[in-house]
Design a protein around this motif. Structure first.
Motif, PDB file in Angstrom:
ATOM      1  N   UNK A 161       0.847  -1.193   0.000  1.00 31.26           N
ATOM      2  CA  UNK A 161       0.000   0.000   0.000  1.00 31.26           C
ATOM      3  C   UNK A 161       0.884   1.246   0.000  1.00 31.26           C
ATOM      4  N   UNK A 162       0.513   2.236  -0.802  1.00 36.60           N
ATOM      5  CA  UNK A 162       1.212   3.515  -0.751  1.00 36.60           C
ATOM      6  C   UNK A 162       0.197   4.639  -0.562  1.00 36.60           C
ATOM      7  N   UNK A 163       0.534   5.576   0.291  1.00 33.28           N
ATOM      8  CA  UNK A 163      -0.345   6.707   0.580  1.00 33.28           C
ATOM      9  C   UNK A 163      -0.206   7.753  -0.510  1.00 33.28           C
ATOM     10  N   UNK A 164      -1.325   8.374  -0.908  1.00 38.49           N
ATOM     11  CA  UNK A 164      -1.311   9.406  -1.930  1.00 38.49           C
ATOM     12  C   UNK A 164      -1.955  10.684  -1.384  1.00 38.49           C
ATOM     13  N   UNK A 165      -1.827  11.771  -2.138  1.00 36.02           N
ATOM     14  CA  UNK A 165      -2.392  13.051  -1.713  1.00 36.02           C
ATOM     15  C   UNK A 165      -3.919  12.949  -1.655  1.00 36.02           C
ATOM     16  N   UNK A 166      -4.551  13.495  -0.614  1.00 36.51           N
ATOM     17  CA  UNK A 166      -6.009  13.361  -0.470  1.00 36.51           C
ATOM     18  C   UNK A 166      -6.804  14.029  -1.579  1.00 36.51           C
ATOM     19  N   UNK A 167      -6.182  14.956  -2.320  1.00 38.69           N
ATOM     20  CA  UNK A 167      -6.893  15.633  -3.401  1.00 38.69           C
ATOM     21  C   UNK A 167      -6.758  14.914  -4.742  1.00 38.69           C
ATOM     22  N   UNK A 168      -5.945  13.873  -4.803  1.00 36.54           N
ATOM     23  CA  UNK A 168      -5.748  13.153  -6.062  1.00 36.54           C
ATOM     24  C   UNK A 168      -7.047  12.447  -6.460  1.00 36.54           C
ATOM     25  N   UNK A 169      -7.475  12.575  -7.723  1.00 33.51           N
ATOM     26  CA  UNK A 169      -8.725  11.933  -8.163  1.00 33.51           C
ATOM     27  C   UNK A 169      -8.568  10.414  -8.209  1.00 33.51           C
ATOM     28  N   UNK A 170      -9.326   9.722  -7.373  1.00 36.78           N
ATOM     29  CA  UNK A 170      -9.157   8.277  -7.243  1.00 36.78           C
ATOM     30  C   UNK A 170      -9.477   7.518  -8.523  1.00 36.78           C
ATOM     31  N   UNK A 171     -10.386   8.053  -9.344  1.00 38.09           N
ATOM     32  CA  UNK A 171     -10.743   7.361 -10.580  1.00 38.09           C
ATOM     33  C   UNK A 171      -9.645   7.447 -11.634  1.00 38.09           C
ATOM     34  N   UNK A 172      -8.665   8.300 -11.418  1.00 40.03           N
ATOM     35  CA  UNK A 172      -7.546   8.423 -12.355  1.00 40.03           C
ATOM     36  C   UNK A 172      -6.267   7.806 -11.793  1.00 40.03           C
ATOM     37  N   UNK A 173      -5.986   8.034 -10.517  1.00 36.10           N
ATOM     38  CA  UNK A 173      -4.732   7.519  -9.949  1.00 36.10           C
ATOM     39  C   UNK A 173      -4.761   6.006  -9.762  1.00 36.10           C
ATOM     40  N   UNK A 174      -5.946   5.381  -9.896  1.00 36.39           N
ATOM     41  CA  UNK A 174      -5.991   3.920  -9.779  1.00 36.39           C
ATOM     42  C   UNK A 174      -5.087   3.259 -10.823  1.00 36.39           C
ATOM     43  N   UNK A 175      -4.866   3.929 -11.964  1.00 36.92           N
ATOM     44  CA  UNK A 175      -4.027   3.370 -13.021  1.00 36.92           C
ATOM     45  C   UNK A 175      -2.548   3.401 -12.669  1.00 36.92           C
ATOM     46  N   UNK A 176      -2.164   4.169 -11.653  1.00 39.51           N
ATOM     47  CA  UNK A 176      -0.752   4.262 -11.278  1.00 39.51           C
ATOM     48  C   UNK A 176      -0.213   2.956 -10.724  1.00 39.51           C
ATOM     49  N   UNK A 177      -1.095   2.100 -10.237  1.00 40.81           N
ATOM     50  CA  UNK A 177      -0.638   0.850  -9.639  1.00 40.81           C
ATOM     51  C   UNK A 177      -0.047  -0.128 -10.639  1.00 40.81           C
ATOM     52  N   UNK A 178      -0.337   0.077 -11.940  1.00 43.43           N
ATOM     53  CA  UNK A 178       0.179  -0.872 -12.931  1.00 43.43           C
ATOM     54  C   UNK A 178       0.465  -0.198 -14.265  1.00 43.43           C
TER      55      UNK A 178
END
Length: 223
Positions: A161-178
């Motif tokens: 698990x990695x923590x991200x900025x609370x303002x980051x849009x979750x529907x977009x940053x989900x792609x960062x995992x892969x």
């Protein structure tokens, strides 16, 4: 209703057997054990690996069923198990299928990030103790690469698990995992592309965008 320490009933897309479309089921997600984190998934991408392990004859033989796929996700920490120090309840996070313990030989090497922490277990779609935290119809449901983002809730190891900025849009940053990190790593680490370089890019987009063309996988995901 307070859910910490309790089993959570939620929806998930379950692959009961290889080669079959996913089935939306009500599943039970247990509380996290030591050094584990339970996440409320807000968004998930669909990677070609998800498709391959469901429909590719060679790959489907390497994973146990029933199985919840998905490894490109983003969400909020619902609760943490004993000993967790990297994230806290309420944090916005991305689950990672490649752990980062920061202590093993590979984590300390500048040449690779293929952490060995719980690697054999997650490749068998279970967590550190050899079991899953998700059940359905009184049977264990395996967690794809120890993650399973095709579920409204999931439990993953703290090192995944990695923590991200609370303002980051979750529907977009989900792609960062892969998908995004794969393309970025290929360009920066493998091709050594530097700032100001002129490049030709073939096959623009991540593996997620490719696999979104597969109606057999996505059609049953409409809740």
């Amino acid at each position: 209703m307070e859910t910490e320490g309790k089993v959570i009933m939620c929806k998930a897309a379950v692959a009961w057997e290889p080669g079959k479309t996913l089935s939306i089921e009500e599943v039970e997600v247990s509380p996290p054990k030591a050094h584990e984190v339970r996440i409320k998934i807000a968004a998930s991408g669909v990677c070609h690996s998800d498709w391959a392990y469901l429909y590719d004859d060679a790959k489907m033989k390497t994973r146990p069923f029933p199985l919840i796929l998905g490894h490109e996700g983003a969400g909020t920490v619902e609760s943490v198990g004993p000993g967790v120090t990297k994230v806290s309840k309420g944090d916005h996070v991305i689950p990672l299928f490649l752990p980062q313990c920061g202590q093993c030989e590979r984590c300390l090497s500048p040449k690779t990030n293929l952490c060995t922490k719980n690697w054999e277990q997650t490749q068998q779609c279970v967590l550190a103790d050899g079991t899953s935290r998700i059940t359905c119809k009184n049977q264990q449901v395996h967690q794809f690469i120890g993650i399973s983002t095709f579920s409204e809730y999931t439990v993953v190891p703290e090192d995944n698990v990695t923590k991200i900025h609370p303002d980051a849009p979750l529907d977009k940053v989900c792609l960062l995992g892969c998908g995004v990190s794969t393309g970025y790593g290929a360009a920066v680490n493998t091709a050594n592309v530097e700032s100001g370089s002129t490049c030709a890019v073939f096959g623009l987009g991540t593996s997620t965008q490719t696999s979104l063309r597969s109606p057999r996988l996505l059609e049953p995901l409409s809740l």
